[in-house]
Design a protein around this motif. Sequence first.
Motif, PDB file in Angstrom:
ATOM      1  N   VAL A 213      27.501  45.296  42.686  1.00 38.83           N
ATOM      2  CA  VAL A 213      28.105  44.361  43.637  1.00 38.83           C
ATOM      3  C   VAL A 213      28.872  43.280  42.891  1.00 38.83           C
ATOM      4  CG1 VAL A 213      27.608  42.570  45.351  1.00 38.83           C
ATOM      5  CG2 VAL A 213      26.466  44.789  45.512  1.00 38.83           C
ATOM      6  N   GLU A 214      28.263  42.772  41.846  1.00 38.86           N
ATOM      7  CA  GLU A 214      28.915  41.746  41.032  1.00 38.86           C
ATOM      8  C   GLU A 214      30.123  42.314  40.299  1.00 38.86           C
ATOM      9  OE1 GLU A 214      27.837  38.810  37.248  1.00 38.86           O
ATOM     10  OE2 GLU A 214      26.232  39.666  38.488  1.00 38.86           O
ATOM     11  N   ASP A 217      33.173  42.765  42.482  1.00 37.55           N
ATOM     12  CA  ASP A 217      33.690  41.530  43.054  1.00 37.55           C
ATOM     13  C   ASP A 217      35.088  41.247  42.481  1.00 37.55           C
ATOM     14  OD1 ASP A 217      32.966  39.013  44.656  1.00 37.55           O
ATOM     15  OD2 ASP A 217      33.616  38.167  42.732  1.00 37.55           O
ATOM     16  N   LYS A 218      35.837  40.379  43.128  1.00 39.14           N
ATOM     17  CA  LYS A 218      37.219  40.123  42.707  1.00 39.14           C
ATOM     18  C   LYS A 218      37.322  39.607  41.280  1.00 39.14           C
ATOM     19  CE  LYS A 218      37.400  35.441  44.690  1.00 39.14           C
ATOM     20  NZ  LYS A 218      38.147  34.530  45.590  1.00 39.14           N
ATOM     21  N   ASP A 219      36.263  39.006  40.785  1.00 40.49           N
ATOM     22  CA  ASP A 219      36.260  38.520  39.406  1.00 40.49           C
ATOM     23  C   ASP A 219      35.418  39.395  38.484  1.00 40.49           C
ATOM     24  OD1 ASP A 219      37.848  36.262  40.023  1.00 40.49           O
ATOM     25  OD2 ASP A 219      36.079  35.221  40.799  1.00 40.49           O
ATOM     26  N   GLY A 220      34.978  40.572  38.986  1.00 45.18           N
ATOM     27  CA  GLY A 220      34.103  41.444  38.224  1.00 45.18           C
ATOM     28  C   GLY A 220      34.839  42.421  37.335  1.00 45.18           C
ATOM     29  N   ASN A 223      36.749  45.229  39.226  1.00 45.98           N
ATOM     30  CA  ASN A 223      37.703  44.862  40.259  1.00 45.98           C
ATOM     31  C   ASN A 223      38.967  45.714  40.139  1.00 45.98           C
ATOM     32  OD1 ASN A 223      39.001  43.379  42.325  1.00 45.98           O
ATOM     33  ND2 ASN A 223      39.993  42.080  40.793  1.00 45.98           N
ATOM     34  N   THR A 246      30.858  51.194  46.637  1.00 46.21           N
ATOM     35  CA  THR A 246      32.263  51.574  46.509  1.00 46.21           C
ATOM     36  C   THR A 246      32.516  52.974  47.050  1.00 46.21           C
ATOM     37  OG1 THR A 246      34.078  51.898  44.936  1.00 46.21           O
ATOM     38  CG2 THR A 246      31.872  52.455  44.173  1.00 46.21           C
TER      39      THR A 246
END
Length: 262
Positions: A213-214, A217-220, A223, A246
């Motif tokens: 999940v992390e 994320d958009k900053d993962g 991404n 995903t």
Amino acid sequence: MNQCKLQMTASELKQGDSGVGDADSREKKRPVLGVIKLDSGDEMKQSCESGHESVMPFMVDDPALWPVPLSKTIAQGADAVSNKIPTTAAANGILEAAKRLDGRTDLIIGNCGYMWASREHLYGQTATPVLTSALEFLDLALRMTKSPVGIITWDAKPLVPLLKNHSGFDRLRFLSINDLPDWANWVFDRCADENPCRWSKDGMARQLTECLVEAFDKDGAFNNIGVLVLECTLVPDFRKKIREVTSIPVLDLLNFAKTALA
């Protein structure tokens, strides 16, 4: 255009029907999977191999967890450390293991994705097809998408140097799982013999999900990746958890082997 018309008498038709019946009753061929194991120094206890899949993570070399017969052998000299370099002893051990399985199996795989490091010493040396690592799917994954490609690996630190000269290296994104608590504890107590046991399959699943999940994320790290490759052979057992996070294509060695031999 001349057309050939087949005319059959009643007796010939009956014989033909019988032939079809014989074909239908023909015994189904059962492929045999070969597995090359790392040299751990001591064989894991047989009791560990009898663990139920709902409790134990999928072990590549556990015959009970495969739908086809399995033949396995140890790559002498290829331990967890030397396999990642690889040393000459590790590369030779993997090659000799493959040769022992050659002709006795229909597909040979490895139980550790880092066996990819010995590929130049191995491929083309056996008649039986060999695919030791999901890292062989990297070229395919990079062709499938113009986006970055994610790799879930046990530890990215030794993997990055192995891949640094890959033409698509700049598009690769890495996620290590060796520092997740239950995963790390599993390494030291694979048969869950300790009391209390410091890991559980549910715990592994939960921690992997949280990590993914992390990562997505958009900053993962993951991404905007287009394809996910599972280098670590423990991870395919948790595909359902990956799918909760995903919808992108996922490539792994174990499901490839199951499909290829189905």
